[in-house]
Design a protein around this motif. Structure first.
Motif, PDB file in Angstrom:
ATOM      1  N   SER A  31       0.820  -1.212   0.000  1.00 50.47           N
ATOM      2  CA  SER A  31       0.000   0.000   0.000  1.00 50.47           C
ATOM      3  C   SER A  31       0.854   1.263   0.000  1.00 50.47           C
ATOM      4  O   SER A  31       0.507   2.249  -0.653  1.00 50.47           O
ATOM      5  CB  SER A  31      -0.957  -0.007   1.192  1.00 50.47           C
ATOM      6  OG  SER A  31      -0.272  -0.256   2.393  1.00 50.47           O
ATOM      7  N   PHE A  32       2.004   1.258   0.706  1.00 49.58           N
ATOM      8  CA  PHE A  32       2.860   2.452   0.639  1.00 49.58           C
ATOM      9  C   PHE A  32       3.790   2.400  -0.570  1.00 49.58           C
ATOM     10  O   PHE A  32       4.170   3.443  -1.115  1.00 49.58           O
ATOM     11  CB  PHE A  32       3.629   2.676   1.945  1.00 49.58           C
ATOM     12  CG  PHE A  32       4.802   1.775   2.207  1.00 49.58           C
ATOM     13  CD1 PHE A  32       6.039   2.005   1.610  1.00 49.58           C
ATOM     14  CD2 PHE A  32       4.698   0.710   3.091  1.00 49.58           C
ATOM     15  CE1 PHE A  32       7.131   1.181   1.867  1.00 49.58           C
ATOM     16  CE2 PHE A  32       5.778  -0.113   3.360  1.00 49.58           C
ATOM     17  CZ  PHE A  32       7.006   0.128   2.736  1.00 49.58           C
ATOM     18  N   TYR A  33       4.141   1.217  -1.024  1.00 49.08           N
ATOM     19  CA  TYR A  33       5.024   1.086  -2.183  1.00 49.08           C
ATOM     20  C   TYR A  33       4.344   1.653  -3.430  1.00 49.08           C
ATOM     21  O   TYR A  33       4.963   2.345  -4.240  1.00 49.08           O
ATOM     22  CB  TYR A  33       5.379  -0.386  -2.394  1.00 49.08           C
ATOM     23  CG  TYR A  33       6.423  -0.638  -3.461  1.00 49.08           C
ATOM     24  CD1 TYR A  33       7.774  -0.722  -3.129  1.00 49.08           C
ATOM     25  CD2 TYR A  33       6.060  -0.812  -4.789  1.00 49.08           C
ATOM     26  CE1 TYR A  33       8.731  -0.968  -4.103  1.00 49.08           C
ATOM     27  CE2 TYR A  33       7.008  -1.046  -5.768  1.00 49.08           C
ATOM     28  CZ  TYR A  33       8.346  -1.126  -5.421  1.00 49.08           C
ATOM     29  OH  TYR A  33       9.298  -1.361  -6.391  1.00 49.08           O
ATOM     30  N   THR A  34       3.061   1.363  -3.587  1.00 46.43           N
ATOM     31  CA  THR A  34       2.323   1.808  -4.783  1.00 46.43           C
ATOM     32  C   THR A  34       1.667   3.169  -4.599  1.00 46.43           C
ATOM     33  O   THR A  34       1.094   3.707  -5.557  1.00 46.43           O
ATOM     34  CB  THR A  34       1.237   0.788  -5.150  1.00 46.43           C
ATOM     35  OG1 THR A  34       0.307   0.684  -4.061  1.00 46.43           O
ATOM     36  CG2 THR A  34       1.834  -0.577  -5.439  1.00 46.43           C
ATOM     37  N   GLY A  35       1.700   3.708  -3.379  1.00 48.75           N
ATOM     38  CA  GLY A  35       1.126   5.024  -3.143  1.00 48.75           C
ATOM     39  C   GLY A  35      -0.343   5.017  -2.783  1.00 48.75           C
ATOM     40  O   GLY A  35      -0.981   6.071  -2.748  1.00 48.75           O
ATOM     41  N   GLU A  36      -0.890   3.837  -2.475  1.00 51.86           N
ATOM     42  CA  GLU A  36      -2.281   3.784  -2.014  1.00 51.86           C
ATOM     43  C   GLU A  36      -2.438   4.579  -0.717  1.00 51.86           C
ATOM     44  O   GLU A  36      -3.489   5.178  -0.450  1.00 51.86           O
ATOM     45  CB  GLU A  36      -2.697   2.321  -1.802  1.00 51.86           C
ATOM     46  CG  GLU A  36      -4.116   2.147  -1.310  1.00 51.86           C
ATOM     47  CD  GLU A  36      -4.456   0.696  -0.974  1.00 51.86           C
ATOM     48  OE1 GLU A  36      -5.594   0.461  -0.546  1.00 51.86           O
ATOM     49  OE2 GLU A  36      -3.589  -0.185  -1.139  1.00 51.86           O
ATOM     50  N   VAL A  37      -1.399   4.560   0.100  1.00 53.65           N
ATOM     51  CA  VAL A  37      -1.345   5.327   1.339  1.00 53.65           C
ATOM     52  C   VAL A  37       0.070   5.889   1.450  1.00 53.65           C
ATOM     53  O   VAL A  37       1.018   5.308   0.909  1.00 53.65           O
ATOM     54  CB  VAL A  37      -1.694   4.439   2.562  1.00 53.65           C
ATOM     55  CG1 VAL A  37      -0.687   3.313   2.729  1.00 53.65           C
ATOM     56  CG2 VAL A  37      -1.789   5.251   3.834  1.00 53.65           C
ATOM     57  N   THR A  38       0.220   7.016   2.132  1.00 57.86           N
ATOM     58  CA  THR A  38       1.568   7.556   2.283  1.00 57.86           C
ATOM     59  C   THR A  38       2.395   6.672   3.202  1.00 57.86           C
ATOM     60  O   THR A  38       1.856   5.972   4.075  1.00 57.86           O
ATOM     61  CB  THR A  38       1.537   8.973   2.880  1.00 57.86           C
ATOM     62  OG1 THR A  38       1.022   8.903   4.221  1.00 57.86           O
ATOM     63  CG2 THR A  38       0.683   9.916   2.034  1.00 57.86           C
ATOM     64  N   HIS A  39       3.689   6.700   3.022  1.00 59.82           N
ATOM     65  CA  HIS A  39       4.581   5.931   3.887  1.00 59.82           C
ATOM     66  C   HIS A  39       4.411   6.358   5.341  1.00 59.82           C
ATOM     67  O   HIS A  39       4.377   5.518   6.264  1.00 59.82           O
ATOM     68  CB  HIS A  39       6.038   6.112   3.442  1.00 59.82           C
ATOM     69  CG  HIS A  39       7.016   5.331   4.252  1.00 59.82           C
ATOM     70  ND1 HIS A  39       7.742   5.893   5.288  1.00 59.82           N
ATOM     71  CD2 HIS A  39       7.394   4.034   4.196  1.00 59.82           C
ATOM     72  CE1 HIS A  39       8.517   4.981   5.820  1.00 59.82           C
ATOM     73  NE2 HIS A  39       8.339   3.833   5.178  1.00 59.82           N
ATOM     74  N   GLU A  40       4.283   7.661   5.560  1.00 58.99           N
ATOM     75  CA  GLU A  40       4.130   8.160   6.926  1.00 58.99           C
ATOM     76  C   GLU A  40       2.887   7.580   7.588  1.00 58.99           C
ATOM     77  O   GLU A  40       2.931   7.121   8.735  1.00 58.99           O
ATOM     78  CB  GLU A  40       4.056   9.684   6.908  1.00 58.99           C
ATOM     79  CG  GLU A  40       3.885  10.302   8.292  1.00 58.99           C
ATOM     80  CD  GLU A  40       3.746  11.812   8.233  1.00 58.99           C
ATOM     81  OE1 GLU A  40       3.855  12.448   9.295  1.00 58.99           O
ATOM     82  OE2 GLU A  40       3.515  12.355   7.130  1.00 58.99           O
ATOM     83  N   ARG A  41       1.780   7.592   6.869  1.00 57.30           N
ATOM     84  CA  ARG A  41       0.537   7.076   7.454  1.00 57.30           C
ATOM     85  C   ARG A  41       0.611   5.572   7.673  1.00 57.30           C
ATOM     86  O   ARG A  41       0.082   5.045   8.669  1.00 57.30           O
ATOM     87  CB  ARG A  41      -0.640   7.428   6.534  1.00 57.30           C
ATOM     88  CG  ARG A  41      -1.988   7.151   7.162  1.00 57.30           C
ATOM     89  CD  ARG A  41      -3.116   7.690   6.291  1.00 57.30           C
ATOM     90  NE  ARG A  41      -4.420   7.286   6.808  1.00 57.30           N
ATOM     91  CZ  ARG A  41      -5.560   7.444   6.169  1.00 57.30           C
ATOM     92  NH1 ARG A  41      -5.558   8.037   4.961  1.00 57.30           N
ATOM     93  NH2 ARG A  41      -6.708   7.034   6.684  1.00 57.30           N
ATOM     94  N   TYR A  42       1.240   4.866   6.751  1.00 55.75           N
ATOM     95  CA  TYR A  42       1.418   3.415   6.928  1.00 55.75           C
ATOM     96  C   TYR A  42       2.204   3.137   8.203  1.00 55.75           C
ATOM     97  O   TYR A  42       1.826   2.290   9.017  1.00 55.75           O
ATOM     98  CB  TYR A  42       2.151   2.833   5.711  1.00 55.75           C
ATOM     99  CG  TYR A  42       2.325   1.327   5.753  1.00 55.75           C
ATOM    100  CD1 TYR A  42       1.411   0.489   5.126  1.00 55.75           C
ATOM    101  CD2 TYR A  42       3.419   0.740   6.403  1.00 55.75           C
ATOM    102  CE1 TYR A  42       1.565  -0.894   5.155  1.00 55.75           C
ATOM    103  CE2 TYR A  42       3.583  -0.630   6.431  1.00 55.75           C
ATOM    104  CZ  TYR A  42       2.656  -1.452   5.802  1.00 55.75           C
ATOM    105  OH  TYR A  42       2.815  -2.822   5.843  1.00 55.75           O
TER     106      TYR A  42
END
Length: 421
Positions: A31-42
């Motif tokens: 989800s963070f790798y593809t940008g579905e969610v930001t890395h920070e939020r993940y």
């Protein structure tokens, strides 16, 4: 190595994707790798991962009850967050989450208490490790590369990559020495070549610590069995293999994913897989607290009940008839003297077997014992006729797949030719 005999006869395993990604229900790592969610939020999920109702004994009891013979737990996914108390530190649930404890030891102990084989998943890749994105795959990328996975052109750092491999080897050595897993299920191999990963050295490290560990094919040239994913292959891979499959559309807990496969579909997947000589590794995604969603438990239990009613056609069997001899999956007793025909749809009038040279001694419905009549029509010289089996009555039908046990007069002998010239 020689494949351990427990694996091809296991037939059913359970794949558990459990980690901080279950807190908010994001796809594991991706989800963070593809940008579905930001890395920070993940990564904020670390602060809310409690495993407050994690009960590996209840997991193991469920898995044993449904007929699984092994289970595989994600000890570290591509996000790099380890579920055990690792001395090779980057991120782990012991120090970096409110869970505050090792989750792998209890899993291993609970499985062994139930005589289940222990599988541990480990990702070669680690998109959060500071030394990971310091090397670049020299060829085409199966998955689009980004800064989490690869160095920019001309920015590779061989020393950092060497440090990363030391870290990876240290963690794998811990898994082998502390837990002595029956199976190591690797992933993330597509991001580097066999040489870049130093797979040969890693295999030596594992087998020196535990020579009986089974390795999946994501060890590239050093694996013991193939792992097709999310779809039954049309041609069975050579050697032992396993289909890994989700119950809904997601590996991890995603409360928005209600696309659960029906029990009938799961029975179909299972029978088609074992009929081709494979195992089914069926995925569940526990919630953040460690409980498995009811929809997944219900489907596991229903599949397990079907297996219990037809265990004779499951355990102690090998791949059955090639396609075209029977219109449905089949298995064959290891002594090759009993065929088990799976009827996924309600048989009408008869069930047929083509190309069977053997005489049939008896046909019964598995689970009820009802004996069915049979006869042969046609045949010429060395070309056998068609064996017709009377369709079972309504009282003998299984709600998901009816199984007929066909006892032969000797070891299975099939005609595979083109008929009379």
């Amino acid at each position: 190595m020689t494949m351990r005999p427990w694996f091809p006869d296991a037939k059913l395993g359970v794949f558990i994707h459990y980690g901080v990604y279950a807190v908010d229900g994001w796809a594991e790592s991706w989800s963070f790798y593809t940008g579905e969610v930001t890395h920070e939020r993940y990564m904020e999920q670390l602060d809310r991962f409690t495993a407050s109702r994690y009960d590996p004994k209840a997991w193991a009891e469920l898995f044993a009850r449904v007929g699984a013979k092994y289970a595989v737990l994600t000890t570290k996914h591509h996000d790099g967050i380890a579920l055990w108390n690792t001395d090779h530190r980057n991120l782990d649930v012991v120090r970096d989450t409110p869970a505050g404890r090792d989750l792998v030891t209890g899993f291993v102990d609970a499985l062994r208490d139930r005589d289940l084989k222990v599988g541990l998943y480990y990702s070669h890749s680690d998109w959060n490790h500071p030394d990971y994105a310091s090397e670049r795959h020299p060829g085409p990328h199966i998955v689009p590369a980004n800064g989490y996975s690869h160095a920019e052109q001309g920015a590779q750092d061989p020393q950092a990559w060497a440090r990363y491999l030391t870290y990876r080897d240290g963690q794998v050595r811990e898994l082998v020495e502390r837990f002595r897993p029956d199976l190591l299920w690797f992933d993330g191999e597509w991001e580097r070549t066999e040489e870049q990963w130093r797979m040969g050295e890693l295999a030596e490290l594992i087998l020196a610590g535990n020579p009986e560990t089974v390795l999946n094919a994501r060890m590239l040239g050093h694996g013991d069995y193939a792992t097709p994913e999310q779809g039954v292959p049309l041609i069975a891979p050579e050697g032992p293999w396993e289909l890994c499959l989700t119950i809904n559309g997601s590996w991890s807990h995603r409360p928005t994913d209600h696309d659960h496969k029906s029990v009938r579909q799961l029975v179909r997947y299972f029978t088609e897989t074992i009929a081709m000589g494979g195992n089914l590794l069926l995925g569940v995604g526990p919630r953040e607290d460690g409980t498995i969603p009811e929809e997944q438990v219900e489907r596991l239990e229903a599949l397990g009940a079907w297996i219990a009613r037809h265990s004779e056609a499951v355990y102690g069997t090998v791949a059955g008839l090639p396609a075209g001899h029977h219109y449905g999956p089949s298995t064959l007793r290891a002594d090759r003297r009993t065929l088990y025909l799976m009827c996924l749809d309600v048989p009408r009038e008869t069930v047929s077997i083509r190309g069977l040279r053997n005489a049939v001694r008896r046909v019964t419905v598995l689970g009820t014992g009802t004996e069915l009549g049979h006869h042969i029509t046609g045949g010429l010289g060395h070309v056998p006729g068609v064996t017709w089996i009377d369709a079972p009555g309504e009282a003998d039908l299984d709600p998901y797949a009816t199984v007929l046990a066909v006892e032969l007069d000797g070891e299975l002998d099939l005609y595979r030719g083109a008929g009379r010239d």
